[in-house]
Scaffold this motif. Structure first.
Motif, PDB file in Angstrom:
ATOM      1  N   LEU A  58       0.803   3.086  13.157  1.00 50.02           N
ATOM      2  CA  LEU A  58       1.989   2.626  12.439  1.00 50.02           C
ATOM      3  C   LEU A  58       3.272   3.094  13.122  1.00 50.02           C
ATOM      4  O   LEU A  58       3.490   4.292  13.318  1.00 50.02           O
ATOM      5  CB  LEU A  58       1.947   3.118  10.994  1.00 50.02           C
ATOM      6  N   LYS A  59       4.125   2.129  13.442  1.00 49.44           N
ATOM      7  CA  LYS A  59       5.397   2.425  14.101  1.00 49.44           C
ATOM      8  C   LYS A  59       6.556   2.444  13.111  1.00 49.44           C
ATOM      9  O   LYS A  59       7.448   3.274  13.186  1.00 49.44           O
ATOM     10  CB  LYS A  59       5.646   1.391  15.199  1.00 49.44           C
ATOM     11  N   SER A  60       6.553   1.491  12.177  1.00 51.45           N
ATOM     12  CA  SER A  60       7.613   1.431  11.173  1.00 51.45           C
ATOM     13  C   SER A  60       7.104   0.742   9.930  1.00 51.45           C
ATOM     14  O   SER A  60       6.124  -0.015   9.974  1.00 51.45           O
ATOM     15  CB  SER A  60       8.853   0.693  11.708  1.00 51.45           C
ATOM     16  N   VAL A  61       7.779   0.980   8.793  1.00 53.48           N
ATOM     17  CA  VAL A  61       7.377   0.383   7.522  1.00 53.48           C
ATOM     18  C   VAL A  61       8.609   0.014   6.714  1.00 53.48           C
ATOM     19  O   VAL A  61       9.567   0.785   6.619  1.00 53.48           O
ATOM     20  CB  VAL A  61       6.460   1.328   6.718  1.00 53.48           C
TER      21      VAL A  61
ATOM     22  N   GLY B  21     -21.140  -2.929  14.468  1.00 51.69           N
ATOM     23  CA  GLY B  21     -21.257  -1.977  15.564  1.00 51.69           C
ATOM     24  C   GLY B  21     -19.941  -1.379  16.015  1.00 51.69           C
ATOM     25  O   GLY B  21     -19.907  -0.597  16.965  1.00 51.69           O
ATOM     26  N   GLY B  22     -18.853  -1.720  15.324  1.00 52.93           N
ATOM     27  CA  GLY B  22     -17.546  -1.286  15.771  1.00 52.93           C
ATOM     28  C   GLY B  22     -17.136   0.112  15.379  1.00 52.93           C
ATOM     29  O   GLY B  22     -16.177   0.658  15.919  1.00 52.93           O
ATOM     30  N   GLU B  23     -17.864   0.702  14.425  1.00 48.91           N
ATOM     31  CA  GLU B  23     -17.545   2.049  13.954  1.00 48.91           C
ATOM     32  C   GLU B  23     -16.078   2.162  13.553  1.00 48.91           C
ATOM     33  O   GLU B  23     -15.390   3.135  13.857  1.00 48.91           O
ATOM     34  CB  GLU B  23     -17.890   3.087  15.016  1.00 48.91           C
ATOM     35  N   ALA B  24     -15.573   1.150  12.852  1.00 53.11           N
ATOM     36  CA  ALA B  24     -14.157   1.114  12.477  1.00 53.11           C
ATOM     37  C   ALA B  24     -13.834   2.167  11.432  1.00 53.11           C
ATOM     38  O   ALA B  24     -14.646   2.498  10.569  1.00 53.11           O
ATOM     39  CB  ALA B  24     -13.797  -0.265  11.938  1.00 53.11           C
ATOM     40  N   GLN B  25     -12.614   2.681  11.519  1.00 52.47           N
ATOM     41  CA  GLN B  25     -12.065   3.566  10.499  1.00 52.47           C
ATOM     42  C   GLN B  25     -10.605   3.188  10.284  1.00 52.47           C
ATOM     43  O   GLN B  25      -9.888   2.872  11.237  1.00 52.47           O
ATOM     44  CB  GLN B  25     -12.170   5.031  10.919  1.00 52.47           C
ATOM     45  N   VAL B  26     -10.172   3.199   9.010  1.00 55.27           N
ATOM     46  CA  VAL B  26      -8.790   2.911   8.659  1.00 55.27           C
ATOM     47  C   VAL B  26      -8.249   4.071   7.836  1.00 55.27           C
ATOM     48  O   VAL B  26      -8.875   4.496   6.869  1.00 55.27           O
ATOM     49  CB  VAL B  26      -8.667   1.595   7.860  1.00 55.27           C
ATOM     50  N   TRP B  27      -7.077   4.581   8.236  1.00 52.88           N
ATOM     51  CA  TRP B  27      -6.400   5.647   7.516  1.00 52.88           C
ATOM     52  C   TRP B  27      -5.381   5.019   6.564  1.00 52.88           C
ATOM     53  O   TRP B  27      -4.378   4.448   7.011  1.00 52.88           O
ATOM     54  CB  TRP B  27      -5.685   6.564   8.493  1.00 52.88           C
ATOM     55  N   PHE B  28      -5.622   5.098   5.250  1.00 50.72           N
ATOM     56  CA  PHE B  28      -4.694   4.572   4.247  1.00 50.72           C
ATOM     57  C   PHE B  28      -3.872   5.721   3.659  1.00 50.72           C
ATOM     58  O   PHE B  28      -4.421   6.772   3.327  1.00 50.72           O
ATOM     59  CB  PHE B  28      -5.448   3.872   3.107  1.00 50.72           C
ATOM     60  N   SER B  29      -2.569   5.509   3.508  1.00 50.69           N
ATOM     61  CA  SER B  29      -1.726   6.546   2.928  1.00 50.69           C
ATOM     62  C   SER B  29      -2.215   6.889   1.522  1.00 50.69           C
ATOM     63  O   SER B  29      -2.544   6.006   0.729  1.00 50.69           O
ATOM     64  CB  SER B  29      -0.265   6.105   2.885  1.00 50.69           C
ATOM     65  N   ASP B  30      -2.306   8.177   1.238  1.00 49.42           N
ATOM     66  CA  ASP B  30      -2.824   8.648  -0.053  1.00 49.42           C
ATOM     67  C   ASP B  30      -1.683   8.720  -1.055  1.00 49.42           C
ATOM     68  O   ASP B  30      -1.273   9.793  -1.512  1.00 49.42           O
ATOM     69  CB  ASP B  30      -3.496  10.013   0.127  1.00 49.42           C
ATOM     70  N   ASP B  31      -1.148   7.545  -1.390  1.00 46.57           N
ATOM     71  CA  ASP B  31      -0.054   7.437  -2.349  1.00 46.57           C
ATOM     72  C   ASP B  31      -0.148   6.080  -3.028  1.00 46.57           C
ATOM     73  O   ASP B  31      -1.134   5.355  -2.853  1.00 46.57           O
ATOM     74  CB  ASP B  31       1.307   7.628  -1.652  1.00 46.57           C
ATOM     75  N   ALA B  32       0.875   5.705  -3.794  1.00 42.57           N
ATOM     76  CA  ALA B  32       0.817   4.466  -4.560  1.00 42.57           C
ATOM     77  C   ALA B  32       0.810   3.226  -3.671  1.00 42.57           C
ATOM     78  O   ALA B  32       0.258   2.194  -4.036  1.00 42.57           O
ATOM     79  CB  ALA B  32       2.000   4.401  -5.524  1.00 42.57           C
ATOM     80  N   ALA B  33       1.424   3.303  -2.475  1.00 44.22           N
ATOM     81  CA  ALA B  33       1.503   2.137  -1.598  1.00 44.22           C
ATOM     82  C   ALA B  33       0.210   1.881  -0.837  1.00 44.22           C
ATOM     83  O   ALA B  33      -0.103   0.744  -0.501  1.00 44.22           O
ATOM     84  CB  ALA B  33       2.654   2.303  -0.608  1.00 44.22           C
ATOM     85  N   ARG B  34      -0.536   2.934  -0.500  1.00 41.62           N
ATOM     86  CA  ARG B  34      -1.808   2.840   0.226  1.00 41.62           C
ATOM     87  C   ARG B  34      -1.687   1.966   1.477  1.00 41.62           C
ATOM     88  O   ARG B  34      -2.512   1.087   1.731  1.00 41.62           O
ATOM     89  CB  ARG B  34      -2.912   2.347  -0.709  1.00 41.62           C
TER      90      ARG B  34
ATOM     91  N   ARG C 112     -13.246  10.506   4.108  1.00 47.37           N
ATOM     92  CA  ARG C 112     -12.654  11.851   4.013  1.00 47.37           C
ATOM     93  C   ARG C 112     -11.150  11.734   3.795  1.00 47.37           C
ATOM     94  O   ARG C 112     -10.563  10.656   3.941  1.00 47.37           O
ATOM     95  CB  ARG C 112     -12.906  12.630   5.313  1.00 47.37           C
ATOM     96  N   LEU C 113     -10.524  12.871   3.496  1.00 47.05           N
ATOM     97  CA  LEU C 113      -9.078  12.994   3.478  1.00 47.05           C
ATOM     98  C   LEU C 113      -8.615  13.516   4.829  1.00 47.05           C
ATOM     99  O   LEU C 113      -9.303  14.306   5.476  1.00 47.05           O
ATOM    100  CB  LEU C 113      -8.625  13.948   2.372  1.00 47.05           C
ATOM    101  N   ASP C 114      -7.432  13.070   5.275  1.00 48.35           N
ATOM    102  CA  ASP C 114      -6.905  13.520   6.561  1.00 48.35           C
ATOM    103  C   ASP C 114      -5.389  13.363   6.541  1.00 48.35           C
ATOM    104  O   ASP C 114      -4.854  12.473   5.871  1.00 48.35           O
ATOM    105  CB  ASP C 114      -7.507  12.672   7.693  1.00 48.35           C
ATOM    106  N   THR C 115      -4.695  14.229   7.239  1.00 44.00           N
ATOM    107  CA  THR C 115      -3.252  14.108   7.412  1.00 44.00           C
ATOM    108  C   THR C 115      -2.972  13.796   8.865  1.00 44.00           C
ATOM    109  O   THR C 115      -3.420  14.527   9.757  1.00 44.00           O
ATOM    110  CB  THR C 115      -2.524  15.400   7.005  1.00 44.00           C
ATOM    111  N   ILE C 116      -2.245  12.684   9.136  1.00 39.24           N
ATOM    112  CA  ILE C 116      -1.985  12.287  10.516  1.00 39.24           C
ATOM    113  C   ILE C 116      -0.494  12.051  10.732  1.00 39.24           C
ATOM    114  O   ILE C 116       0.244  11.708   9.803  1.00 39.24           O
ATOM    115  CB  ILE C 116      -2.788  11.036  10.921  1.00 39.24           C
ATOM    116  N   LYS C 117      -0.093  12.231  11.990  1.00 39.92           N
ATOM    117  CA  LYS C 117       1.295  12.005  12.391  1.00 39.92           C
ATOM    118  C   LYS C 117       1.356  10.811  13.320  1.00 39.92           C
ATOM    119  O   LYS C 117       0.646  10.748  14.323  1.00 39.92           O
ATOM    120  CB  LYS C 117       1.858  13.244  13.094  1.00 39.92           C
ATOM    121  N   VAL C 118       2.204   9.832  12.969  1.00 39.88           N
ATOM    122  CA  VAL C 118       2.424   8.639  13.781  1.00 39.88           C
ATOM    123  C   VAL C 118       3.935   8.449  13.926  1.00 39.88           C
ATOM    124  O   VAL C 118       4.720   9.234  13.387  1.00 39.88           O
ATOM    125  CB  VAL C 118       1.776   7.391  13.134  1.00 39.88           C
TER     126      VAL C 118
END
Length: 252
Positions: free
Chosen positions: A242-245, A211-224, A182-188
């Protein structure tokens, strides 16, 4: 708690484990990727909402492995919970032209468990070697643990799309399955990001086990960039936020 992170990368085949560029022939062009040398991502780690240390993903540089230019990728995590400390470091070297995995190193320190393992991976002959052990059968387009997140970034998976591949360098751990959720907007701490949520699954112990039910939120831009990771791990809900980039040598 073993193998805090199971990460992997897209790979391709070559023809010789000691490949050298023929005289007068131009080297292959680098493959297009959404990351740059010098990129550093830092994370807060928590278990079930309890602060549990920090993590870091880095494109440390370009090295030479068996005559090939290779990105040097590093994932490290330091922390844990009371009476159980973790200091893990995973490294991968991937060919800049093919994104083939050439070498993978694990330095594990989790409680009383310690391990240092070096994998030499040979895409051109579908084999790998663990430390000084005999060669073992691999796959023609191998993947390894530590560079998994970078592979998914290259894929740019969209919601509703599922990819299934037999590319993990240890054949008994296949298939690898990636599902765009899905698409999602998150604040970190690093900011607010529109994201694409992806579920990665691999038949191995660790962050992305079946069995881990992992999910990863990737930025929806060129850097991903991976903005957040959530999974069940060792009976806890693990979150990397994510704390810093630092995007690296060139500004985006």
């Amino acid at each position: 708690m073993r193998r805090w992170c199971t990460l992997l990368v897209l790979a391709a085949a070559w023809t010789s484990p000691t490949f050298a560029q023929p005289a007068g022939e131009a080297p292959p062009a680098p493959a297009p990727v959404p990351f740059r040398v010098g990129e550093v991502l830092t994370y807060k780690a928590s278990f079930g909402g309890i602060p549990a240390g920090s993590a870091r993903m880095e494109v440390a540089g370009i090295d030479t492995v068996r005559g090939r230019a290779a990105y040097h990728l590093v994932f490290s995590i330091d922390g844990g919970i009371p009476f159980f400390r973790v200091h893990d470091r995973y490294e991968s070297w991937i060919d800049v032209a093919t994104l083939a995995s050439l070498r993978h190193v694990q330095q594990i320190s989790e409680g009383r468990y310690k391990r240092h393992t070096v994998y030499e991976i040979f895409p051109e002959r579908a084999q790998y070697q663990r430390n000084d052990e005999p060669m073992q059968t691999s796959v023609s387009r191998p993947l390894d643990d530590a560079s998994f997140i970078y592979a998914v970034r290259v894929e740019a998976l969209r919601p509703g799309v599922t990819k299934r591949d037999d590319r993990y360098f240890r054949p008994d751990r296949n298939p690898v399955i990636l599902t765009g959720l899905r698409l999602d907007t998150i604040k970190v701490d690093a900011g607010t990001f529109p994201t694409v949520v992806v579920r990665p699954t691999i038949r191995a112990k660790g962050l992305f086990s079946e069995g881990g039910e992992a999910q990863v939120w990737f930025s929806d831009d060129a850097a991903r960039i991976p903005v957040q990771v959530r999974t069940k791990f060792a009976k806890f809900r693990l979150t990397l936020s994510l704390k810093s980039v630092d995007y690296g040598n060139e500004a985006r």
